[in-house]
Design an enzyme around this catalytic site. Structure first.
Site, PDB file in Angstrom:
ATOM      1  N   GLU A 208      -5.982 -10.716  -1.484  1.00  0.00           N
ATOM      2  CA  GLU A 208      -7.060 -10.338  -0.195  1.00  0.00           C
ATOM      3  C   GLU A 208      -8.369 -10.433  -0.658  1.00  0.00           C
ATOM      4  O   GLU A 208      -9.067  -9.633  -0.182  1.00  0.00           O
ATOM      5  CB  GLU A 208      -6.658  -9.021   0.346  1.00  0.00           C
ATOM      6  CG  GLU A 208      -4.988  -8.988   0.629  1.00  0.00           C
ATOM      7  CD  GLU A 208      -4.644  -7.985   1.612  1.00  0.00           C
ATOM      8  OE1 GLU A 208      -5.703  -7.247   2.256  1.00  0.00           O
ATOM      9  OE2 GLU A 208      -3.425  -7.569   1.724  1.00  0.00           O
TER      10      GLU A 208
ATOM     11  N   GLU B 147       0.656  -1.261   0.093  1.00  0.00           N
ATOM     12  CA  GLU B 147      -0.145   0.134  -0.024  1.00  0.00           C
ATOM     13  C   GLU B 147       1.047   1.312  -0.122  1.00  0.00           C
ATOM     14  O   GLU B 147       0.496   2.158   0.790  1.00  0.00           O
ATOM     15  CB  GLU B 147      -1.112   0.100   1.317  1.00  0.00           C
ATOM     16  CG  GLU B 147      -1.949  -1.127   1.138  1.00  0.00           C
ATOM     17  CD  GLU B 147      -2.850  -1.467   2.324  1.00  0.00           C
ATOM     18  OE1 GLU B 147      -2.642  -0.331   2.963  1.00  0.00           O
ATOM     19  OE2 GLU B 147      -3.410  -2.259   2.468  1.00  0.00           O
TER      20      GLU B 147
HETATM   21  O1  9MR Z   1      -7.369  -8.265   8.186  1.00  0.00           O
HETATM   22  C1  9MR Z   1      -6.441  -7.511   8.812  1.00  0.00           C
HETATM   23  C2  9MR Z   1      -6.886  -7.393  10.411  1.00  0.00           C
HETATM   24  O2  9MR Z   1      -7.103  -8.245  11.078  1.00  0.00           O
HETATM   25  C3  9MR Z   1      -6.191  -6.121  11.000  1.00  0.00           C
HETATM   26  O3  9MR Z   1      -6.809  -5.588  12.181  1.00  0.00           O
HETATM   27  C4  9MR Z   1      -5.588  -4.842  10.055  1.00  0.00           C
HETATM   28  C5  9MR Z   1      -4.672  -4.134  10.410  1.00  0.00           C
HETATM   29  O4  9MR Z   1      -3.559  -4.882  10.640  1.00  0.00           O
HETATM   30  O5  9MR Z   1      -5.072  -5.581   8.689  1.00  0.00           O
HETATM   31  C6  9MR Z   1      -6.128  -6.335   8.016  1.00  0.00           C
HETATM   32  O6  9MR Z   1      -5.477  -6.868   6.902  1.00  0.00           O
HETATM   33  C7  9MR Z   1      -5.272  -5.915   5.962  1.00  0.00           C
HETATM   34  C8  9MR Z   1      -3.886  -6.278   5.178  1.00  0.00           C
HETATM   35  O7  9MR Z   1      -3.048  -6.553   6.100  1.00  0.00           O
HETATM   36  C9  9MR Z   1      -3.328  -5.330   4.063  1.00  0.00           C
HETATM   37  N1  9MR Z   1      -4.411  -4.739   3.372  1.00  0.00           N
HETATM   38  C10 9MR Z   1      -5.686  -4.510   4.039  1.00  0.00           C
HETATM   39  C11 9MR Z   1      -6.446  -5.590   4.898  1.00  0.00           C
HETATM   40  C12 9MR Z   1      -7.683  -5.232   5.365  1.00  0.00           C
HETATM   41  O8  9MR Z   1      -7.357  -4.168   6.403  1.00  0.00           O
END
Ligand code: 9MR
Length: 393
Positions: free
Chosen positions: A270, A163
């Site tokens: 994702e 990102e």
């Molecule tokens: O699914 C993840 C959630 O459990 C966490 O709280 C969050 C913050 O770390 O991250 C979520 O996963 C993200 C991923 O790492 C990067 N792309 C967006 C995802 C959804 O926020």
């Protein structure tokens, strides 16, 4: 495991006639995602630590049976692995290595350099000032070498930078602490450090919202620039946090075509489909985006109505038809979670809702969406086959 490639009755399956009519076991017995797509791309899943370390045993079993790749949903983020400058904690991450190896799944490392989920010490310098470029590069190098080095030969590929692209404005890159403190070349450095630590690992750039034309163009420009500079990027991940009606299928198709033109590995990293109402910015999966909402924004607390189940199933079927058309370039399609109860979308962008974005429900039962992705209409999917073995597709 049963390979369902040529199971004729699945082709006849229409969405209006789902599970009960199909005569398939309601628990999905006999249907296997990893086998069904073995000649196309890996089918991955993001798992929570409890799902791999035995605490949530049933979820672990289903994941191991159905998926060929696993991504730690949180356990390999900087905050989890390296909470203090002088302390690493590899316990949870190690559990994924063990799980992946026991179940012959590929392990995907997520993620090395991200503005989110990085503890504040990472960006802190002396006397309350931000860290210098030199210190930041040292910290990045040390972290990447420690983490990628530890899992060398065990992690198939890393989301090296996550990102980095901006959501709006003229700048290509997001205004993140990494960029502010190091400069635009922080992305290049991260890939070079990862390559030093594990020359064999695949190294990915990963982002959301690439179905937006401007962000997609910026992504292509970013990666092309890296390739021109000899940066060792080997793949691009399009996260694909979708809604029932956003983005359009045409946009998804265009994204995959654009990414394929880079001649790198392309991954859907994702995938999920949010079924709840939204107000604005449906393409922006930035976890810091927060809203509040009343009951009308949370309509399916006691289960997903059949009509929406069918919409969700159709959405997944349509997406997979596109993925199959691009299977020459796509190496992996990963769902961002196994079951609806696990999904981050229960708390984003409004906390505490009941969302239903995945293939398995809260009781770990396969939903109509699970069955719908098996509808591999080869005639419409088109394209050349990946394997030279003459498998009928
Ligand atoms: O699914 C993840 C959630 O459990 C966490 O709280 C969050 C913050 O770390 O991250 C979520 O996963 C993200 C991923 O790492 C990067 N792309 C967006 C995802 C959804 O926020």
């Amino acid at each position: 495991m049963t390979n369902l490639r040529n199971v004729g009755h699945l082709k006849a399956f229409t969405l209006a006639l789902w599970v009960p009519v199909m005569g398939l076991a309601a628990d999905g017995a006999g249907l296997n995602l990893r086998a069904a797509f073995a000649q196309d791309f890996m089918i991955g899943v993001a798992l929570a630590t409890a799902q791999v370390d035995g605490r949530d045993r049933r979820a672990g079993e289903i994941a191991a049976e159905q998926f060929s790749a696993v991504t730690p949903e949180n356990a390999m983020k900087w905050q989890s692995l390296h909470p203090a400058w002088d302390r690493y904690d590899f316990k949870a991450a190690d559990a994924y290595v063990e799980f992946a190896s026991r179940h012959t799944m590929s392990l995907i490392g997520h993620t090395l350099v991200w503005h989110s989920q990085a503890p504040s010490w990472v960006f802190a310098g002396a006397e309350g000032k931000p860290a210098t470029r030199e210190v930041m590069l040292k910290r990045m190098q040390e972290h990447i070498h420690a983490v990628v080095g530890r899992y060398k030969g065990k992690v198939k590929g890393w989301d090296v930078v996550n990102e980095a692209l901006s959501d709006s404005g003229a700048d290509i890159l997001r205004d993140s602490p990494w960029r502010r403190l190091i400069g635009d070349d922080f992305v290049d450095h991260a890939f070079r450090f990862a390559k030093e630590a594990d020359p064999q690992a695949e190294l990915y750039y990963n982002d959301y919202g690439l179905d937006d034309e401007r962000k997609r163009a910026n992504c292509i420009q970013l990666v092309r620039g890296m390739l021109d500079r000899g940066v060792p990027v080997t793949g691009v991940g399009t996260q694909s946090h979708f809604h029932l009606d956003y983005p359009s299928l045409a946009a998804v198709d265009q994204t995959l075509s654009a990414l394929s033109s880079l001649r790198l590995k392309v991954m859907v990293t994702e995938l999920d489909v949010d079924v709840l109402p939204y107000r604005e910015n449906p393409g922006i999966a930035d976890i810091s985006r927060r809203q509040t909402g009343d009951k009308t924004m949370d309509p399916y607390t006691s289960g997903l109505p059949e009509e929406i189940q069918i919409k969700l199933a159709k959405r997944y079927r349509d997406l997979f038809a596109i993925y199959l058309r691009h299977r020459e370039a796509i190496t992996r399609v990963t769902f961002w979670g196994l079951d609806d109860g696990q999904s981050w979308l229960n708390d984003f962008p409004i906390a505490g809702r009941t969302n239903h974005p995945l293939l398995f429900d809260r009781e770990l039962k396969p939903k109509p969406a699970f069955f719908s992705v098996f509808q591999k209409e080869r005639a419409t999917a088109g394209g050349a086959t990946k394997d030279a073995g003459g498998t009928t597709k």
